[in-house]
Design a protein around this motif. Structure first.
Motif, PDB file in Angstrom:
ATOM      1  N   GLU A  91      63.076 -55.700  12.880  1.00  0.00           N
ATOM      2  CA  GLU A  91      63.918 -55.335  14.016  1.00  0.00           C
ATOM      3  C   GLU A  91      63.074 -54.765  15.155  1.00  0.00           C
ATOM      4  OE1 GLU A  91      68.004 -54.164  11.571  1.00  0.00           O
ATOM      5  OE2 GLU A  91      66.544 -52.604  12.063  1.00  0.00           O
TER       6      GLU A  91
ATOM      7  N   GLN B 177      61.568 -57.617  17.023  1.00  0.00           N
ATOM      8  CA  GLN B 177      62.580 -58.241  17.866  1.00  0.00           C
ATOM      9  C   GLN B 177      62.866 -57.367  19.094  1.00  0.00           C
ATOM     10  OE1 GLN B 177      63.753 -61.286  17.481  1.00  0.00           O
ATOM     11  NE2 GLN B 177      64.975 -61.106  19.348  1.00  0.00           N
ATOM     12  N   TRP B 178      62.876 -56.034  18.910  1.00  0.00           N
ATOM     13  CA  TRP B 178      63.133 -55.107  20.031  1.00  0.00           C
ATOM     14  C   TRP B 178      62.042 -55.263  21.090  1.00  0.00           C
ATOM     15  CZ3 TRP B 178      61.228 -51.310  23.062  1.00  0.00           C
ATOM     16  CH2 TRP B 178      62.128 -50.464  23.715  1.00  0.00           C
TER      17      TRP B 178
ATOM     18  N   LYS C  83      60.243 -57.886  21.713  1.00  0.00           N
ATOM     19  CA  LYS C  83      60.428 -59.162  22.399  1.00  0.00           C
ATOM     20  C   LYS C  83      61.554 -59.066  23.423  1.00  0.00           C
ATOM     21  CE  LYS C  83      58.770 -62.216  18.683  1.00  0.00           C
ATOM     22  NZ  LYS C  83      59.138 -63.291  17.743  1.00  0.00           N
ATOM     23  N   GLU C  84      62.665 -58.467  23.027  1.00  0.00           N
ATOM     24  CA  GLU C  84      63.829 -58.383  23.911  1.00  0.00           C
ATOM     25  C   GLU C  84      63.567 -57.532  25.142  1.00  0.00           C
ATOM     26  OE1 GLU C  84      66.909 -56.926  21.400  1.00  0.00           O
ATOM     27  OE2 GLU C  84      67.219 -58.850  20.374  1.00  0.00           O
ATOM     28  N   HIS C  85      62.640 -56.571  25.000  1.00  0.00           N
ATOM     29  CA  HIS C  85      62.369 -55.661  26.115  1.00  0.00           C
ATOM     30  C   HIS C  85      61.082 -56.017  26.849  1.00  0.00           C
ATOM     31  CE1 HIS C  85      65.399 -53.387  23.863  1.00  0.00           C
ATOM     32  NE2 HIS C  85      65.633 -52.734  24.989  1.00  0.00           N
ATOM     33  N   GLY C  86      60.555 -57.196  26.563  1.00  0.00           N
ATOM     34  CA  GLY C  86      59.416 -57.710  27.319  1.00  0.00           C
ATOM     35  C   GLY C  86      58.121 -56.936  27.127  1.00  0.00           C
TER      36      GLY C  86
ATOM     37  N   LYS D 133      54.713 -56.857  25.628  1.00  0.00           N
ATOM     38  CA  LYS D 133      53.831 -57.882  25.090  1.00  0.00           C
ATOM     39  C   LYS D 133      52.443 -57.343  24.792  1.00  0.00           C
ATOM     40  CE  LYS D 133      56.281 -61.477  27.714  1.00  0.00           C
ATOM     41  NZ  LYS D 133      56.837 -62.171  26.532  1.00  0.00           N
TER      42      LYS D 133
ATOM     43  N   ASP E 233      53.977 -62.448  22.982  1.00  0.00           N
ATOM     44  CA  ASP E 233      54.883 -61.593  22.220  1.00  0.00           C
ATOM     45  C   ASP E 233      54.207 -61.136  20.926  1.00  0.00           C
ATOM     46  OD1 ASP E 233      57.071 -61.708  23.959  1.00  0.00           O
ATOM     47  OD2 ASP E 233      57.773 -63.599  23.078  1.00  0.00           O
TER      48      ASP E 233
END
Length: 567
Positions: free
Chosen positions: A405, A408-409, A411-414, A416, A431
């Motif tokens: 998770e 994924q967090w 990635k979702e919040h950009g 990198k 990512d």
């Protein structure tokens, strides 16, 4: 102008008032300098305004202007000289008066009045319950202020608190009183009185002195305490003078809180019936990887400073049950981040016959209970309020987040990672992917954004230590946890431990570890194994969070990190 007047050359283009000599080849820059060269006497000034034209006699208007400026400067210089002479005379007079005052002060001898009640020896912390009683208090002069010839105030520090003491009359006219320096040690006798309404002092009272004596006088002049440290001192100076920095109000409060924190941990472990043990710090095995080991020669054998006491704690489970230790651990990490140390206090615990959920609940309960105890403590609560007034104690349940998770967090919040070429140059971004370790910076960004403690669970086996138990439902993962705190990052790392002998032997092989030196650790799986787990908590990181310190170095007695092993 006299025909015998000296000729001085001035070139407004190529001249120089400092390096020039007033000659045709090395002219001055200004007519004023020419007049100064002649000391205001007769002089034939020749001026050149461009490099092409020749030198011409100075114009009358220009000479008059330069002469006026010269005369004004002379008057200023004369007044400055007169002022300096007067100041020197005044200084000499004041020095003589001060010397006479000191000689007179030496004649004043204080006597401890035997007709007064015998003074009770107390610590400053006991001042309130000893009000209106004659006492004697010893300590260091924290602050000192002389008010005229008949009154002086000393704020005394003895490590247990601060006490304002009032010296009046002859008490503040002695040689010791006049020459008293900060950080001198003294003993002061008198009666502690509550302050009237509207006045303030530490504890709401002051000691009205009737006798005092110097125990050890600190130096003045260049060696004075205030010249060793001040608000402009660099970090290196503050670290070199750490033994003096510790006397400051903030540093002493931090050290006091550190003591209360260690006690709170012990109280919690005692409430859960864990036994404290004292593992060795000199070892011949690794726990967290060989790259961060401090190696040394141990009577001809290779040995290391321990990275963690975990393995030794595990050996105690079958002997005294669940155990913990509060010991130092060492990491040879070449890091200058604000949360890394080469030596730190490690609060570690190991427990048998538990599940992963039991471990998570124990860690969560411990952090909440320890913080609550500190907040409820009169001293601890006051320190937190002073140094971190916006602090909010954590509440259960902590957010439980899986490693997957977290990926994924990010990635979702950009958030990198940098992509580097073979020479280490950044060529792009990408990512974070499952299976990669999450570095400190993105982990901190995520934790700070979420804004609450996180139990980050179930990391891939490839990025965790060899001894961690794999998840039965997904063999790629381990039953592992990091506790993440906003503004600090990771403060706890824990896991269930491998309980199966064959699985442990495979783990040794996978990590390229020779199992031979670990025979005593391996035997725990041979002679009656069980499901067990534990954790390690960095005391300095938790303390930095509690007190809102920028770096963990501030909460160490004498911090040790790369490049710093003194004093």
């Amino acid at each position: 102008m006299s025909e015998n007047a000296p000729v001085i050359y001035v070139c407004e283009v190529q001249g120089h008032d400092v390096e020039g000599a007033g000659t045709e080849k090395m002219p001055y820059k200004s007519p004023l300098k020419a007049l100064e060269k002649a000391s205001g006497g007769q002089v034939d000034i020749r001026v050149r305004k461009t490099a092409e034209e020749g030198y011409q006699p100075i114009a009358k208007a220009a000479l008059k202007k330069a002469q006026k400026l010269y005369d004004a400067n002379q008057k200023k210089a004369q007044k400055a000289a007169e002022r300096a002479a007067q100041e020197a005379a005044d200084a000499e007079k004041n020095a003589a008066a001060e010397a006479a005052k000191l000689e007179e002060a030496k004649k004043i001898v204080l006597v401890n009045d035997k007709t007064l009640p015998e003074a009770k020896k107390i610590k400053i912390r006991d001042s309130t319950e000893n009000r209106d009683t004659r006492v004697k208090v010893s300590g260091w002069v924290h602050r000192h202020r002389q008010q005229g010839n008949h009154l002086a105030f000393i704020v005394l520090r003895d490590g247990t608190g601060y006490l304002q003491c009032v010296l009046s009359g002859k008490l503040c006219q002695t040689y010791d009183a006049i020459t008293l320096t900060i950080e001198s040690t003294v003993t002061i006798y008198g009666v502690i009185k509550a302050l009237p309404e509207g006045k303030t002092a530490p504890g709401g009272h002051e000691l009205q002195a009737d006798y005092w004596e110097v125990i050890g006088k600190a130096p003045g002049g260049e060696e004075a305490f205030g010249n060793k440290l001040n608000t402009e001192s660099s970090n290196d100076i503050l670290l070199d003078q750490r033994h003096l920095v510790l006397r400051g109000e903030t540093s002493s409060s931090i050290m006091r809180m550190r003591s209360l924190l260690m006690k709170a941990f012990r109280d919690f472990f005692d409430s859960r019936k864990l036994t404290e043990v004292t593992p060795p710090l000199m070892v011949q095995t690794q726990v967290e990887g060989g790259a961060t080991l401090f190696a040394f020669d141990y009577y001809g054998e290779q040995a290391y400073l321990t990275q963690s006491s975990q393995l030794y704690l595990e050996t105690c489970l079958a002997s005294v049950g669940d155990v913990y230790c509060m010991a130092e651990s060492f990491r040879a990490e070449r890091s200058h981040t604000r949360r890394h140390l080469s030596e730190f206090t490690h609060c570690e615990a190991e427990m048998s016959f538990i599940t992963f959920d039991d471990l998570l609940s124990f860690i969560e309960d411990m952090i909440v209970a320890v913080v609550d105890q500190l907040m409820a403590d009169p001293v601890g609560g006051a320190i937190i309020k002073e140094l971190n007034p916006d602090f909010k104690p954590p509440r259960k349940p902590f957010r439980r987040m899986q490693y997957s998770e977290a990926i994924q967090w990010l990635k979702e919040h950009g958030i990198k990672k940098d992509v580097l070429d073979e020479e280490g140059n950044k060529i792009g971004e990408a990512d974070y992917e499952f299976g990669e370790d999450i570095p400190e910076a993105p982990e901190r960004r995520m934790t700070d954004a979420i804004g609450e403690p996180i139990l980050l669970c179930r990391f891939p086996a490839e990025i965790k230590s060899f001894y961690m138990k794999r998840c039965p439902e997904d063999q790629r993962l381990t039953e592992s946890v990091d506790v993440l705190i906003p503004n600090v990052g990771e403060v706890v790392g824990g896991s269930m431990r491998i309980s199966d002998l064959e699985e442990l032997m495979v783990a040794y092989k996978r990590e390229g570890i020779d199992p031979t030196p670990y025979y005593w650790f391996t035997d725990q799986r041979k002679y009656g194994t069980c499901e067990h787990g534990g954790f390690g908590l960095g005391v300095e990181r938790l303390l930095a969070w509690l007190l809102n310190r920028f770096t963990v170095r501030e909460v160490c007695l004498y911090p040790r990190f790369m490049g710093r092993c003194k004093p």
